[in-house]
Design a protein around this motif. Sequence first.
Motif, mmCIF file in Angstrom:
data_model
loop_
_atom_site.group_PDB
_atom_site.id
_atom_site.type_symbol
_atom_site.label_atom_id
_atom_site.label_comp_id
_atom_site.label_asym_id
_atom_site.label_seq_id
_atom_site.Cartn_x
_atom_site.Cartn_y
_atom_site.Cartn_z
ATOM 1 N N PHE A 78 0.755 -1.259 0.053
ATOM 2 C CA PHE A 78 0.033 0.184 -0.007
ATOM 3 C C PHE A 78 0.746 1.188 0.039
ATOM 4 O O PHE A 78 0.259 2.220 0.139
ATOM 5 N N ALA A 79 2.087 1.268 -0.124
ATOM 6 C CA ALA A 79 2.839 2.420 0.073
ATOM 7 C C ALA A 79 2.513 3.180 -1.332
ATOM 8 O O ALA A 79 2.319 4.527 -1.307
ATOM 9 N N GLY A 80 2.460 2.556 -2.579
ATOM 10 C CA GLY A 80 1.807 3.337 -3.915
ATOM 11 C C GLY A 80 0.540 3.942 -3.560
ATOM 12 O O GLY A 80 0.373 5.209 -3.927
ATOM 13 N N LEU A 81 -0.382 3.300 -2.677
ATOM 14 C CA LEU A 81 -1.629 3.957 -2.530
ATOM 15 C C LEU A 81 -1.562 5.244 -1.689
ATOM 16 O O LEU A 81 -2.133 6.494 -2.031
ATOM 17 N N VAL A 82 -0.799 5.344 -0.660
ATOM 18 C CA VAL A 82 -0.654 6.438 0.139
ATOM 19 C C VAL A 82 -0.057 7.650 -0.843
ATOM 20 O O VAL A 82 -0.477 8.735 -0.850
ATOM 21 N N TRP A 83 1.125 7.140 -1.454
ATOM 22 C CA TRP A 83 1.776 8.118 -2.323
ATOM 23 C C TRP A 83 1.023 8.681 -3.313
ATOM 24 O O TRP A 83 0.788 10.015 -3.706
ATOM 25 N N ALA A 84 0.003 7.698 -3.959
ATOM 26 C CA ALA A 84 -1.023 8.206 -5.117
ATOM 27 C C ALA A 84 -1.890 9.423 -4.664
ATOM 28 O O ALA A 84 -2.345 10.452 -5.332
ATOM 29 N N VAL A 85 -2.484 9.268 -3.312
ATOM 30 C CA VAL A 85 -3.558 9.972 -2.856
ATOM 31 C C VAL A 85 -2.596 11.217 -2.587
ATOM 32 O O VAL A 85 -3.467 12.160 -2.757
ATOM 33 N N ALA A 86 -1.490 11.242 -1.770
ATOM 34 C CA ALA A 86 -0.739 12.405 -1.495
ATOM 35 C C ALA A 86 -0.633 13.202 -2.554
ATOM 36 O O ALA A 86 -0.991 14.421 -2.771
ATOM 37 N N ARG A 87 -0.086 12.727 -3.740
ATOM 38 C CA ARG A 87 0.240 13.431 -4.653
ATOM 39 C C ARG A 87 -0.803 13.953 -5.592
ATOM 40 O O ARG A 87 -0.969 15.017 -6.137
ATOM 41 N N ASP A 121 6.313 13.568 3.827
ATOM 42 C CA ASP A 121 6.147 13.799 5.304
ATOM 43 C C ASP A 121 4.659 13.248 5.692
ATOM 44 O O ASP A 121 4.475 12.805 6.527
ATOM 45 N N VAL A 122 3.598 13.359 4.506
ATOM 46 C CA VAL A 122 2.214 13.046 4.717
ATOM 47 C C VAL A 122 2.332 11.622 4.845
ATOM 48 O O VAL A 122 1.840 10.963 5.901
ATOM 49 N N SER A 123 3.242 10.731 3.953
ATOM 50 C CA SER A 123 3.306 9.224 3.801
ATOM 51 C C SER A 123 3.834 8.962 5.098
ATOM 52 O O SER A 123 3.194 7.965 5.833
ATOM 53 N N GLN A 124 4.742 9.547 5.583
ATOM 54 C CA GLN A 124 5.529 9.060 6.975
ATOM 55 C C GLN A 124 4.379 8.988 8.290
ATOM 56 O O GLN A 124 4.223 8.192 8.945
ATOM 57 N N THR A 125 3.674 10.221 8.180
ATOM 58 C CA THR A 125 2.871 10.495 9.258
ATOM 59 C C THR A 125 1.660 9.449 9.136
ATOM 60 O O THR A 125 1.287 8.913 10.178
ATOM 61 N N VAL A 126 1.222 8.960 8.001
ATOM 62 C CA VAL A 126 0.065 8.089 7.902
ATOM 63 C C VAL A 126 0.781 6.567 8.151
ATOM 64 O O VAL A 126 -0.205 6.092 9.043
ATOM 65 N N THR A 186 -7.073 8.683 5.588
ATOM 66 C CA THR A 186 -6.222 9.399 6.564
ATOM 67 C C THR A 186 -5.287 10.096 5.674
ATOM 68 O O THR A 186 -4.868 11.180 6.275
ATOM 69 N N THR A 187 -4.852 9.718 4.589
ATOM 70 C CA THR A 187 -3.805 10.392 3.571
ATOM 71 C C THR A 187 -4.603 11.664 3.209
ATOM 72 O O THR A 187 -3.825 12.735 3.351
ATOM 73 N N ARG A 188 -5.801 11.591 2.675
ATOM 74 C CA ARG A 188 -6.496 12.565 2.401
ATOM 75 C C ARG A 188 -6.632 13.950 3.500
ATOM 76 O O ARG A 188 -6.459 15.011 3.367
ATOM 77 N N ASN A 189 -6.852 13.399 4.585
ATOM 78 C CA ASN A 189 -7.199 14.293 5.663
ATOM 79 C C ASN A 189 -5.808 15.053 6.214
ATOM 80 O O ASN A 189 -6.011 16.131 6.513
#
Lengths: 192, 157
Positions: A28-37, A48-53, A77-80
């Motif tokens: 799921f690292a790709g998912l978090v990155w995709a949402v953040a970007r 930063d957001v990724s690491q926080t999530v 969580t990433t979106r928020n």
Amino acid sequence: MDDTPVADLVRGAACGDRAAWDGLVERFAGLVWAVARSHGMAPADAADVSQTVWLRLVEHLGRLRDPDRLPGWLAVTTRNECLRVLRHRGRQVPTDDPVAPETGDDGPAVDHRLLAEERDGLVWDAFRRLSQPCQLLLRLLLADPPLSYAEIGEALGMPVGSIGPTRARCLDRLRSTPEISRITAATPGSWG
Amino acid sequence: MPDHPTDGAGDELALWVAAALARHDAVPDDVVEAARGSFSWRTIDAELAELAYDSTADATPLAGVRGVARTRTLSFEAPDLTVEVEVEEAGGRTVTGQLVPPQPATVELRHPAGVITAEADELGRFRATGVPAGPVSLLCHSRRNPSTLVETDWIVL
């Protein structure tokens, strides 16, 4: 690890199994990155957001109400966190990346072959002008390792049945950009 | 992806997009490493104080004026302890905090590069300076009730 159900990985990690945790990250690292970007985070902010999530997930491992729905938890969580970062900086989520469209005929003349690198650059420019939801959907559909339609639907809060048609619409919009037209014209036998 | 219906007309374009993303925006290795490394921050036995209030949510667009030192208020709630903090950004972050109910405690401000330790006094007040930007979580160990160990939700400062 590839076929292990998410809930099992979550339970394993909650019990201290580092391999289970690594399995979650890989999936799921790709998912978090995709949402953040897709929410307008520049790479440093997305990091930063990724690491926080992920840090937050570590602390919530034993507390998740429904471990099967981890993709949704990660996406929300990433979106928020992205919205929090953007609000803190007094900015709105950009709906359009300020990348000017390729106007087509002003490149070097006559050489119709496009190197992969040139093609990737053109596609990247056109991609960033897509709507945020289209960017996010395409990123998740093209993730490596692949996410299932069920996981994508869960992450985006979309019915699985609407993913295919939405994918087609987003690709149609991309196909109609000047950049893609230029690639198609330069690539023999291609119809995008 | 066995459960995907095939869409022939989009497949070549989809491959181009996949290639473009791989070249221009793959997940950086250090981001993946940091995610893996997050597991080391796991604390057993601590109660979680979830984010209950963030003044950022109240901020108007004008609050982002450059050059103006801003204070951000955050409140984290666990069943037995609330942690309220003010974060000032003028020249490096200063975190001023209040534990409710007031009690002396050791407060560890954890961030990916390390830990800053502060002491909360009898009235539950503490302060830490030089807090780096990025993910932060406070781990509060009450000195009045040693069994009270509370960690706040990680948040980007």
